[in-house]
Motif scaffolding. Structure first.
Motif, short mmCIF file in Angstrom:
data_model
loop_
_atom_site.label_atom_id
_atom_site.label_comp_id
_atom_site.label_asym_id
_atom_site.label_seq_id
_atom_site.Cartn_x
_atom_site.Cartn_y
_atom_site.Cartn_z
N VAL A 226 0.87 -1.19 0.00
CA VAL A 226 0.00 0.00 0.00
C VAL A 226 0.90 1.23 0.00
N PRO A 227 1.05 1.91 -1.16
CA PRO A 227 1.95 3.06 -1.22
C PRO A 227 1.32 4.31 -0.62
N ALA A 228 2.14 5.33 -0.43
CA ALA A 228 1.65 6.58 0.17
C ALA A 228 1.35 7.63 -0.89
N VAL A 229 2.24 7.78 -1.88
CA VAL A 229 2.14 8.92 -2.78
C VAL A 229 1.60 8.56 -4.15
N LYS A 230 1.47 7.27 -4.45
CA LYS A 230 0.89 6.88 -5.73
C LYS A 230 -0.56 7.34 -5.78
N LEU A 231 -1.08 7.57 -6.98
CA LEU A 231 -2.46 8.03 -7.10
C LEU A 231 -3.40 7.11 -6.32
N LEU A 383 3.37 -4.42 3.21
CA LEU A 383 4.29 -3.30 3.13
C LEU A 383 3.44 -2.04 2.99
N ILE A 384 3.37 -1.24 4.06
CA ILE A 384 2.45 -0.09 4.10
C ILE A 384 3.26 1.19 4.25
N GLU A 385 3.16 2.07 3.28
CA GLU A 385 3.81 3.38 3.37
C GLU A 385 2.87 4.37 4.02
N GLU A 386 3.32 4.97 5.11
CA GLU A 386 2.58 6.03 5.80
C GLU A 386 1.10 5.68 5.94
N PRO A 387 0.77 4.67 6.73
CA PRO A 387 -0.63 4.26 6.88
C PRO A 387 -1.53 5.35 7.42
N GLU A 388 -0.92 6.38 8.01
CA GLU A 388 -1.73 7.45 8.59
C GLU A 388 -2.21 8.47 7.57
#
Length: 642
Positions: A226-231, A383-388
């Motif tokens: 789960v990315p943070a900055v991808k659309l 793998l979670i980028e910036e879940p918040e």
């Protein structure tokens, strides 16, 4: 099977001076879970760690051939020390794992170590083999190199003779000769069926043994990224193959639907279809079609036969791709991409919550325990980028709780990057906290506490005090980024710091900005008592963070009682500032029972000059004496010039 340890070398700024090592906590320890939180300032390499794992692990959207941008300083390595490497060590194998013929051969002393090394950019996937750290195995009864003929087995143990026969039947070896090309495969076959017939030799890194590259794609953890900055609208689309929503939905489908009567009936029908291709029960239509095609081919080449083979498709693998998530409000049906980022992230959160509940409560899994008999299942790596991101604090805590619940299931592990204090738990999950810092050489160093820092007779109380402090104080994260950390007893001291700062800015307006910058570099944390101060100091010390204490003597000498206890913990008087009896008595010569922060603020605002010497003694300790003295000289000089 779980990931025990990750080592990364020479990936962008990660692991350049020394390998970046990340250890998953032991889930059996008090308060632990298979959850790693990576924190650090922006542009320091948090996402690079996830990117390196995506490069190594299968089924991700990252190409398996790295670009020059992935190498340190974007330079092609000239020697082996500069090669890029990712190594993962697995442990925690249950009964199903050890019965899996794709896992057992690569387990040595309870661990499976797999690595991959890239010597340069743009290498083809086949040029970068997977390597396993395993012993060179031989047969206990045959010492010479292959080929091994049937006669070589005649004098061997009956078990080995039977295994040789079985192998020849399975591989359709009419000559019954084990060639040099088949030697390794045959030894592994013997090892899997009866390891007493093999002998372990030297343990070494072996490149791609028995087609390890293809085997890995079936046994390695399934990655849910789960990315943070991808659309965000792409990540909420369940029909996009590698989106976060599709990965979670596929897992939910697999676990929820796989055991339903409808799916089982579907599988039975597929088995019935497969049976018409069996040699013994081959359907006349299949035979007729094979013969007709064979006759056509025989016009070009004699003695050519056609044989149809039917492999049963994996039912659940692509079933979810025929589903779609839509959102309905009133009579209006919309796609998630037509909603705002917050709602799309909420959709991901909701799916994760459902998955957490399913993993914990669903009967298929809740009755299973590590080591029990059953069908082998792949593990999951989140793998979670910036879940918040896009979530307000209450929902951030929900996201955290869902990920913790997921990570406590024996099939799941979680790695996230974060800037939120909601994902920092120094009481119950401190071993899962990984801190990235940038040194003077601009390279990233990694700090992780691998041992339980709460031990000894007071371990329980120490952990409870940290829980209490963290419940009432949201400045946890600040301590990991501040230039200086000061632990004070209560809110009165914190209020005094900011009141003194404002009075000094009024007195020296030309140097106000510099003072504001100095104070912002310091994290002042109220601990609600000396014992909690000591607990927090010990925790920060384990993470390599120096902290300073301001506490009351309470009418006791500095080297007696609890004051001596604190001194023994911090090691030197330079790390603390004390007030006798307490802060308000020492500075204002008054005793207050309540409303202390406001009383101190009002005294400083109205009568600063009366208490200036003692207030500046306190304030200079907070921001560091040398820095305060330098600022004060500059402030006085600017005042004269003005």
């Amino acid at each position: 099977m779980r990931i025990k340890e990750i080592i990364i070398r020479n990936f962008k700024s990660i692991g350049c001076i020394e390998p970046c090592k990340i250890i998953f906590p032991n889930v059996n320890d008090e308060g632990s879970s298979d959850f790693i939180t990576i924190i650090g300032e922006n542009n320091i390499g948090k996402s690079s760690i996830l990117e390196a794992l995506k490069l190594f692990l299968p089924e991700t959207d990252l190409p398996s051939n790295p670009t020059i941008d992935m190498f340190p300083n974007k330079i092609v390595p000239e020697n082996e020390e500069d090669y890029m490497e990712v190594m993962i060590t697995f442990d925690g194998f249950n009964t199903e794992d050890m019965n899996n013929t794709h896992i057992k051969p690569y387990v040595h002393r309870g661990e499976m170590r797999i690595r991959r090394i890239w010597s340069g950019p743009d290498l083809r996937d086949s040029d970068v083999p997977f390597e396993a750290y395993i012993p060179k195995r031989t047969l206990s009864e045959i010492s010479h190199e292959a080929p091994w003929k049937e006669a070589d087995f005649a004098v061997c143990d009956e078990k080995l003779i039977q295994l040789h026969k079985s192998f020849c039947v399975e591989k359709k070896l009419k000559s019954k000769t084990i060639t040099a090309a088949k030697q390794e495969e045959f030894i592994d076959f013997v090892f899997l069926n009866d390891s007493s017939l093999t002998v372990d030799g030297v343990v070494e890194w072996r490149k791609n043994p028995n087609g390890l590259s293809s085997i890995l794609r079936s046994i390695m953890p399934k990655v849910i990224y789960v990315p943070a900055v991808k659309l965000t609208n792409e990540e909420a689309d369940a029909k996009k193959t590698k989106s976060a929503a599709s990965q979670i939905v596929s897992t939910l489908f697999e676990h929820h639907l796989n055991e339903t009567d409808e799916i089982q009936n579907f599988k039975s029908s597929l088995l019935a279809i497969q049976s018409i291709f069996d040699e013994e029960n081959r359907h006349t239509e299949v035979k007729g079609l094979e013969k007709r095609i064979g006759r056509k081919l025989n016009r070009l080449m004699d003695d050519i036969e056609v044989n149809f083979k039917f492999d049963i498709p994996e039912v659940m693998e692509n079933l979810y791709m025929n589903s779609a998530i839509q959102l309905k409000r009133g009579s209006l049906m919309t796609h998630p991409s037509q909603q705002g980022n917050g709602l799309q992230r909420m959709l991901i959160l909701s799916l994760l919550e459902i998955l957490a509940e399913q993993l914990t409560n669903h009967s298929i899994d809740s009755e299973r325990q590590p080591g029990s008999e059953g069908q082998w299942k792949r593990s999951l790596l989140f793998l979670i980028e910036e879940p918040e991101i896009y979530l307000h604090p209450h929902l951030q805590r929900k996201m955290r709780d869902s990920l913790i619940q997921i990570s406590k299931h024996f099939l799941s592990q979680v790695i996230c990057t974060s800037h939120s204090e909601n994902f920092i738990d120094l009481a119950d999950r401190h071993q899962g906290l990984v801190i990235l810092r940038k040194g003077e050489d601009h390279l990233t160093s990694v700090t992780q506490v691998s041992e339980n820092i709460y031990n000894g007779e007071a371990a329980g109380e120490m952990r409870d005090r940290m829980r209490m402090l963290l419940n009432f104080n949201t400045s946890t994260l600040e301590a990991f980024f501040a230039r200086r950390v000061v632990l004070v007893e209560g809110d009165c001291e914190v209020a005094s710091v900011y009141a003194i700062k404002e009075r000094l800015k009024q007195k020296y307006p030309q140097a106000a900005d510099e003072l504001e910058a100095l104070v912002k570099e310091v994290s002042v944390i109220p601990c609600n008592g000396k014992l909690t101060q000591k607990a927090y100091y010990t925790v920060l010390e384990n993470f390599g963070i120096d902290s300073y204490l301001v506490h009351d003597l309470d009418g006791i000498e500095q080297d007696q009682g609890s004051n001596l206890n604190i001194l023994n913990t911090i090691g030197s008087e330079e790390f603390r500032l004390t007030h006798n009896r307490n802060f308000e008595h020492f500075i204002f010569n008054e005793e207050w029972e309540n409303d202390k922060p406001w009383r101190a603020t009002k005294k400083i605002n109205d009568q600063f000059e009366l208490y200036e010497d003692k207030l500046l003694r306190f304030f200079s300790f907070i921001i560091e004496e040398n820095k305060f003295n330098y600022w004060m000289e500059h402030a006085k000089q600017t005042l004269v010039e003005a």
